[in-house]
Design a protein around this motif. Structure first.
Motif, PDB file in Angstrom:
ATOM      1  N   LEU A  28       0.879  -1.118   0.029  1.00 40.97           N
ATOM      2  CA  LEU A  28       0.028  -0.158  -0.086  1.00 40.97           C
ATOM      3  C   LEU A  28       0.846   1.224  -0.227  1.00 40.97           C
ATOM      4  N   THR A  29       2.224   1.159   0.963  1.00 44.57           N
ATOM      5  CA  THR A  29       2.669   2.200   0.646  1.00 44.57           C
ATOM      6  C   THR A  29       3.657   2.777  -0.476  1.00 44.57           C
ATOM      7  N   PHE A  30       4.006   1.620  -1.336  1.00 42.05           N
ATOM      8  CA  PHE A  30       4.489   1.781  -2.639  1.00 42.05           C
ATOM      9  C   PHE A  30       3.542   2.142  -3.621  1.00 42.05           C
ATOM     10  N   SER A  31       2.439   1.846  -3.584  1.00 39.21           N
ATOM     11  CA  SER A  31       1.221   2.022  -4.699  1.00 39.21           C
ATOM     12  C   SER A  31       0.264   2.966  -4.200  1.00 39.21           C
ATOM     13  N   THR A  32       0.422   3.740  -3.255  1.00 40.47           N
ATOM     14  CA  THR A  32      -0.727   4.668  -3.219  1.00 40.47           C
ATOM     15  C   THR A  32      -0.052   5.984  -3.739  1.00 40.47           C
ATOM     16  N   MET A  33      -0.951   6.953  -4.402  1.00 42.07           N
ATOM     17  CA  MET A  33      -0.522   8.033  -5.010  1.00 42.07           C
ATOM     18  C   MET A  33      -1.082   9.350  -4.330  1.00 42.07           C
ATOM     19  N   ASN A  34      -1.336   9.112  -2.999  1.00 45.14           N
ATOM     20  CA  ASN A  34      -1.640  10.409  -2.113  1.00 45.14           C
ATOM     21  C   ASN A  34      -0.751  10.472  -1.101  1.00 45.14           C
ATOM     22  N   LEU A  35      -0.366  11.683  -0.806  1.00 45.62           N
ATOM     23  CA  LEU A  35       0.949  12.117   0.072  1.00 45.62           C
ATOM     24  C   LEU A  35       0.592  11.642   1.515  1.00 45.62           C
ATOM     25  N   PHE A  36      -0.695  12.200   1.917  1.00 43.96           N
ATOM     26  CA  PHE A  36      -1.057  11.559   3.230  1.00 43.96           C
ATOM     27  C   PHE A  36      -1.338  10.195   3.373  1.00 43.96           C
ATOM     28  N   MET A  37      -1.783   9.373   2.439  1.00 42.25           N
ATOM     29  CA  MET A  37      -1.855   8.116   2.538  1.00 42.25           C
ATOM     30  C   MET A  37      -0.531   7.387   2.601  1.00 42.25           C
ATOM     31  N   PHE A  38       0.306   7.885   1.866  1.00 45.77           N
ATOM     32  CA  PHE A  38       1.737   7.449   1.792  1.00 45.77           C
ATOM     33  C   PHE A  38       2.288   7.438   3.337  1.00 45.77           C
ATOM     34  N   LEU A  43       0.526   7.785   6.164  1.00 47.47           N
ATOM     35  CA  LEU A  43      -0.023   6.425   6.949  1.00 47.47           C
ATOM     36  C   LEU A  43       0.344   5.211   6.897  1.00 47.47           C
ATOM     37  N   PHE A  44       0.359   4.844   5.744  1.00 49.35           N
ATOM     38  CA  PHE A  44       0.904   3.521   5.771  1.00 49.35           C
ATOM     39  C   PHE A  44       2.590   3.293   5.891  1.00 49.35           C
ATOM     40  N   PHE A  45       3.323   4.376   5.668  1.00 50.02           N
ATOM     41  CA  PHE A  45       4.698   4.405   5.857  1.00 50.02           C
ATOM     42  C   PHE A  45       5.060   4.351   7.380  1.00 50.02           C
ATOM     43  N   GLU A  46       4.228   4.917   8.278  1.00 47.62           N
ATOM     44  CA  GLU A  46       4.113   4.818   9.763  1.00 47.62           C
ATOM     45  C   GLU A  46       3.748   3.359  10.096  1.00 47.62           C
ATOM     46  N   SER A  47       2.376   2.911   9.453  1.00 49.15           N
ATOM     47  CA  SER A  47       1.857   1.538   9.961  1.00 49.15           C
ATOM     48  C   SER A  47       2.853   0.342   9.525  1.00 49.15           C
ATOM     49  N   SER A  48       3.762   0.421   8.824  1.00 47.31           N
ATOM     50  CA  SER A  48       4.768  -0.640   8.485  1.00 47.31           C
ATOM     51  C   SER A  48       5.625  -0.684   9.861  1.00 47.31           C
ATOM     52  N   SER A  70       8.803  11.822  12.421  1.00 55.21           N
ATOM     53  CA  SER A  70       7.877  11.576  11.536  1.00 55.21           C
ATOM     54  C   SER A  70       6.672  12.772  11.886  1.00 55.21           C
ATOM     55  N   LEU A  71       6.502  13.375  13.031  1.00 57.78           N
ATOM     56  CA  LEU A  71       5.450  14.239  13.257  1.00 57.78           C
ATOM     57  C   LEU A  71       5.412  15.324  12.454  1.00 57.78           C
ATOM     58  N   PRO A  72       6.947  16.058  12.274  1.00 58.43           N
ATOM     59  CA  PRO A  72       6.781  17.273  11.365  1.00 58.43           C
ATOM     60  C   PRO A  72       6.250  17.252  10.058  1.00 58.43           C
ATOM     61  N   LEU A  73       6.686  15.610   9.651  1.00 55.37           N
ATOM     62  CA  LEU A  73       6.300  15.528   8.124  1.00 55.37           C
ATOM     63  C   LEU A  73       4.696  15.758   8.083  1.00 55.37           C
ATOM     64  N   LEU A  74       3.974  15.088   9.057  1.00 59.42           N
ATOM     65  CA  LEU A  74       2.862  15.134   8.997  1.00 59.42           C
ATOM     66  C   LEU A  74       2.054  16.612   8.905  1.00 59.42           C
ATOM     67  N   ILE A  75       2.853  17.477   9.675  1.00 53.75           N
ATOM     68  CA  ILE A  75       2.256  18.907   9.720  1.00 53.75           C
ATOM     69  C   ILE A  75       2.884  19.692   8.209  1.00 53.75           C
ATOM     70  N   GLY A  76       3.960  19.120   7.876  1.00 55.15           N
ATOM     71  CA  GLY A  76       4.370  19.502   6.572  1.00 55.15           C
ATOM     72  C   GLY A  76       3.455  18.986   5.379  1.00 55.15           C
ATOM     73  N   MET A 100      11.266  19.996   7.552  1.00 51.47           N
ATOM     74  CA  MET A 100      10.160  19.101   8.181  1.00 51.47           C
ATOM     75  C   MET A 100       9.730  17.799   7.171  1.00 51.47           C
ATOM     76  N   MET A 101       9.801  18.052   5.832  1.00 47.25           N
ATOM     77  CA  MET A 101       9.258  17.189   4.793  1.00 47.25           C
ATOM     78  C   MET A 101      10.232  16.142   4.609  1.00 47.25           C
ATOM     79  N   ILE A 102      11.619  16.268   4.921  1.00 55.48           N
ATOM     80  CA  ILE A 102      12.430  15.325   4.459  1.00 55.48           C
ATOM     81  C   ILE A 102      13.199  14.656   5.720  1.00 55.48           C
ATOM     82  N   MET A 103      12.997  15.190   7.074  1.00 56.59           N
ATOM     83  CA  MET A 103      13.728  14.476   8.122  1.00 56.59           C
ATOM     84  C   MET A 103      13.187  13.080   8.623  1.00 56.59           C
TER      85      MET A 103
END
Length: 446
Positions: A101-111, A113-118, A150-156, A186-189
């Protein structure tokens, strides 16, 4: 894409059967075959319900499924001991589901979500099937290092949505947003910690040493690549900010690669040595990726795939020795050429792949990265030369120290590996060399 996702979900039904371990392995091999047949071409394909697959995500999804099959093959001790082995299968399948799901999603927020779920199934693998009591501390390192960044990434991500009214990769790509230095950080850390970059890498050796062989394989094989994949997606719409600030990360990653290579030369634990070598290789990947030129992005992608197979194979070899000798210490694992002569060839083949010897795709990736970094700045030549030399040095140290010398503790009997173990090592090594024949595909994804 949705059909492939539902096909994976149907695997859960297999776990209830008596021979679920073997059924799952066969099913995942068939899944790999179907993935190879359904090659996505050059642009997004299998579009539907916010999911899709381009060449960048296709290679990493295929790598994820392949490594997960090999994780089950390598973890025969869990199956034989009957220690919650069905829970173990569930954890691997859930982790694989999150990665697809992480690699196939095309939405930044869903990415995100799945990135953290792994992280959750990885943590359970370390805590539930790890070897020593220190695994709790390793799990805490893994959890807090990743979550804190990862928390700053969510805000970004929410800020990007507010400014562009979209979180779709397809719509954001090519926007070339000039963002502030704080938003850029925030986006890359989160991705720099996940790779991991030198200075934020301490969680990785701890997690590797305490994790079971399957945990080490998925960490080295796929989870480190999440960072590189995330950076490639983020830089597709923040290219201009990258040009302004990326020189910082190139410097840190190249100097860090040299220092970590020196740390490798003083390790006494086999797993720790292979784990630190992952940090050194990912430093080279990060340096090439941050140059943002064609050679760098293609070389980073190639070396990520190559390192996933090579490092996972070395962890398998380490586990084969550990199961027989009961220790990962280099002092005890001496003279293995006399003790397990049939494994010496596999140690040689995977060690040579680790130091980027031909005809592996590691060489193709490293040549591409060297081109990108030297064309970016001639000053990189010193650190790149040191990284290449020290990479060969610590790999030779690993191979010669384990295979040669007198056998420790009076072991005289000669051991041979199982057919399962030879199959496992062959399935790591063969793609490393076969993929070179279709290496030109990597340079089309841009």
């Amino acid at each position: 894409m949705l059909a492939l996702i539902f096909m994976h979900l149907s695997l859960i039904l297999l776990v209830g059967f008596k021979q679920s371990w073997h059924y799952t392995i066969i099913y995942l091999f068939i899944y790999c075959l179907l993935m190879m047949i359904q090659y996505p071409g050059l642009n997004y394909s299998f579009l539907g319900y916010g999911y899709g697959m381009d060449l960048l995500s296709y290679g990493l999804i295929l790598l994820s499924v392949w490594i997960c099959v090999l994780m089950l093959l390598a973890s025969q001790s869990v199956y034989k001991s009957q220690y919650y082995y069905k829970g173990f299968i569930y954890m691997i399948l859930f982790l694989l589901f999150m990665l697809i799901l992480t690699f196939s999603t095309m939405n930044l927020f869903m990415f995100y979500l799945f990135f953290e779920s792994s992280l959750i199934p990885t943590l359970f693998l370390v805590l539930g099937w790890g070897y020593q009591p220190e695994r709790v501390q390793a799990g805490m390192y893994l959890l807090f290092y990743t979550l804190l960044a990862s928390l700053p990434l969510l805000i970004g991500i929410f800020y990007v949505d507010k400014m562009n009214y979209s979180m779709s990769f397809m719509l954001l790509k090519g926007e070339m947003l000039v963002v502030s230095s704080l938003l850029y950080l925030m986006m890359i850390m989160a991705f720099l910690v996940k790779m991991p970059m030198f200075l934020v890498h301490l969680w990785l050796p701890k997690a590797h040493v305490e994790a079971p062989v399957s945990g080490s394989m998925i960490l080295a094989g796929v989870l480190l690549k999440l960072g590189g994949y995330g950076l490639m997606r983020v830089f597709s719409f923040s290219y201009l900010s990258g040009i302004l600030y990326n020189y910082i990360w190139v410097g840190v990653s190249l100097i860090g690669g040299c220092l970590v290579s020196l740390i490798c030369l003083r390790q006494t634990d086999l797993k720790a040595l292979v784990a630190y070598s992952s940090v050194a290789h990912m430093g080279l990947v990060l340096g090439g990726l941050m140059t943002l030129n064609y050679w760098g992005l293609s070389g980073a992608y190639t070396l990520m795939i190559a390192h996933g197979l090579c490092s996972s194979g070395l962890f398998c070899l380490t586990n084969i020795n550990y199961e027989r000798l009961g220790s990962r210490s280099l002092i005890i694992n001496k003279g293995l050429m006399n003790y397990m002569p049939s494994m010496a060839l596999w140690w040689f083949l995977l060690s040579s792949a680790n130091m980027a010897a031909p005809p592996t795709i590691n060489l193709m990736g490293e040549i591409s990265l060297l081109n990108s970094l030297i064309s970016w700045s001639w000053g990189c030549m010193i650190t790149l030369g040191l990284i290449s030399f020290l990479s060969a040095a610590y790999t030779l140290y690993l191979f010669s120290y384990t295979q040669h010398g007198k056998i420790y503790s009076g072991l005289f009997s000669i051991m041979v590996g199982d057919i399962r173990e030879y199959l496992l090592l062959m399935l790591h090594w063969l793609p490393l060399n076969m993929l070179l024949m279709k290496g030109d595909l990597v340079y089309y994804w841009l």
